[in-house]
Motif scaffolding. Sequence first.
Motif, mmCIF file in Angstrom:
data_model
loop_
_atom_site.group_PDB
_atom_site.id
_atom_site.type_symbol
_atom_site.label_atom_id
_atom_site.label_comp_id
_atom_site.label_asym_id
_atom_site.label_seq_id
_atom_site.Cartn_x
_atom_site.Cartn_y
_atom_site.Cartn_z
ATOM 1 N N THR A 172 -0.160 -6.817 11.674
ATOM 2 C CA THR A 172 -1.347 -7.663 11.708
ATOM 3 C C THR A 172 -1.042 -8.882 12.567
ATOM 4 N N TYR A 173 -2.012 -9.289 13.372
ATOM 5 C CA TYR A 173 -1.864 -10.464 14.229
ATOM 6 C C TYR A 173 -2.834 -11.540 13.776
ATOM 7 N N VAL A 174 -2.327 -12.775 13.640
ATOM 8 C CA VAL A 174 -3.136 -13.903 13.184
ATOM 9 C C VAL A 174 -2.882 -15.078 14.111
ATOM 10 N N LYS A 175 -3.944 -15.766 14.493
ATOM 11 C CA LYS A 175 -3.809 -16.959 15.317
ATOM 12 C C LYS A 175 -3.338 -18.122 14.434
ATOM 13 N N THR A 176 -2.424 -18.926 14.969
ATOM 14 C CA THR A 176 -1.902 -20.075 14.246
ATOM 15 C C THR A 176 -3.042 -20.975 13.762
ATOM 16 N N HIS A 177 -2.897 -21.513 12.572
ATOM 17 C CA HIS A 177 -3.846 -22.434 11.940
ATOM 18 C C HIS A 177 -5.186 -21.792 11.594
ATOM 19 N N THR A 178 -5.195 -20.462 11.465
ATOM 20 C CA THR A 178 -6.385 -19.777 10.956
ATOM 21 C C THR A 178 -5.995 -19.088 9.655
ATOM 22 N N PRO A 179 -6.947 -18.896 8.777
ATOM 23 C CA PRO A 179 -6.597 -18.280 7.492
ATOM 24 C C PRO A 179 -6.110 -16.845 7.669
ATOM 25 N N TYR A 180 -5.128 -16.465 6.875
ATOM 26 C CA TYR A 180 -4.700 -15.074 6.815
ATOM 27 C C TYR A 180 -5.423 -14.427 5.648
ATOM 28 N N ASP A 181 -6.259 -13.458 5.946
ATOM 29 C CA ASP A 181 -7.023 -12.751 4.926
ATOM 30 C C ASP A 181 -6.329 -11.416 4.694
ATOM 31 N N ASP A 182 -5.518 -11.345 3.660
ATOM 32 C CA ASP A 182 -4.753 -10.146 3.381
ATOM 33 C C ASP A 182 -5.689 -8.969 3.112
ATOM 34 N N PRO A 183 -5.547 -7.873 3.891
ATOM 35 C CA PRO A 183 -6.430 -6.725 3.689
ATOM 36 C C PRO A 183 -6.088 -5.907 2.450
ATOM 37 N N GLY A 184 -4.959 -6.220 1.828
ATOM 38 C CA GLY A 184 -4.575 -5.538 0.600
ATOM 39 C C GLY A 184 -4.070 -4.129 0.845
ATOM 40 N N ALA A 185 -3.978 -3.366 -0.221
ATOM 41 C CA ALA A 185 -3.494 -1.991 -0.171
ATOM 42 C C ALA A 185 -4.129 -1.226 -1.324
ATOM 43 N N ILE A 186 -4.037 0.085 -1.245
ATOM 44 C CA ILE A 186 -4.487 0.926 -2.348
ATOM 45 C C ILE A 186 -3.322 1.816 -2.760
ATOM 46 N N ALA A 187 -3.312 2.240 -4.014
ATOM 47 C CA ALA A 187 -2.262 3.116 -4.509
ATOM 48 C C ALA A 187 -2.881 4.197 -5.382
ATOM 49 N N PHE A 188 -2.468 5.425 -5.119
ATOM 50 C CA PHE A 188 -2.946 6.563 -5.890
ATOM 51 C C PHE A 188 -1.750 7.406 -6.288
ATOM 52 N N ASP A 189 -1.675 7.786 -7.559
ATOM 53 C CA ASP A 189 -0.586 8.591 -8.087
ATOM 54 C C ASP A 189 -1.150 9.936 -8.558
ATOM 55 N N SER A 190 -0.407 11.010 -8.325
ATOM 56 C CA SER A 190 -0.903 12.344 -8.680
ATOM 57 C C SER A 190 -1.119 12.516 -10.183
ATOM 58 N N GLN A 191 -0.387 11.780 -11.002
ATOM 59 C CA GLN A 191 -0.548 11.867 -12.461
ATOM 60 C C GLN A 191 -1.444 10.761 -13.013
ATOM 61 N N ASP A 192 -1.256 9.534 -12.512
ATOM 62 C CA ASP A 192 -1.963 8.369 -13.060
ATOM 63 C C ASP A 192 -3.298 8.094 -12.372
ATOM 64 N N GLY A 193 -3.529 8.692 -11.232
ATOM 65 C CA GLY A 193 -4.764 8.421 -10.492
ATOM 66 C C GLY A 193 -4.665 7.103 -9.737
ATOM 67 N N ASP A 194 -5.757 6.388 -9.720
ATOM 68 C CA ASP A 194 -5.823 5.118 -8.987
ATOM 69 C C ASP A 194 -5.034 4.048 -9.734
ATOM 70 N N ILE A 195 -3.942 3.563 -9.107
ATOM 71 C CA ILE A 195 -3.122 2.511 -9.722
ATOM 72 C C ILE A 195 -3.100 1.254 -8.842
ATOM 73 N N THR A 196 -4.157 1.107 -8.054
ATOM 74 C CA THR A 196 -4.268 -0.049 -7.160
ATOM 75 C C THR A 196 -4.133 -1.359 -7.935
ATOM 76 N N ASP A 197 -4.679 -1.415 -9.134
ATOM 77 C CA ASP A 197 -4.623 -2.657 -9.923
ATOM 78 C C ASP A 197 -3.206 -3.010 -10.387
#
Length: 86
Positions: A2-27
């Motif tokens: 990710t590229y960010v210009k100095t002195h501008t906010p960094y807006d983290d796009p986050g991530a997602i996580a999925f497990d074959s047994q647990d399903g969605d574990i993004t939280d």
Amino acid sequence: ITYVKTHTPYDDPGAIAFDSQDGDITDKIQIKSNVDTSLNGTYQVEYTVTNSMKNTSTITRTVFVNSDTLIVTSDGGFSSGGTVIF
């Protein structure tokens, strides 16, 4: 990457996580970041998640903070003040 210009906010796009047994574990994702947009540099954002079987996975996003305008070059790199980043 990710590229960010100095002195501008960094807006983290986050991530997602999925497990074959647990399903969605993004939280369950834990985020560790040292991004400081007040200073030019290369920073890391680390995403770690653990499923119900205690298996852990980590991935890292690299964040480049730069005061110059980044230009995409024809070979897929980036140009910034005469520096090319691949």
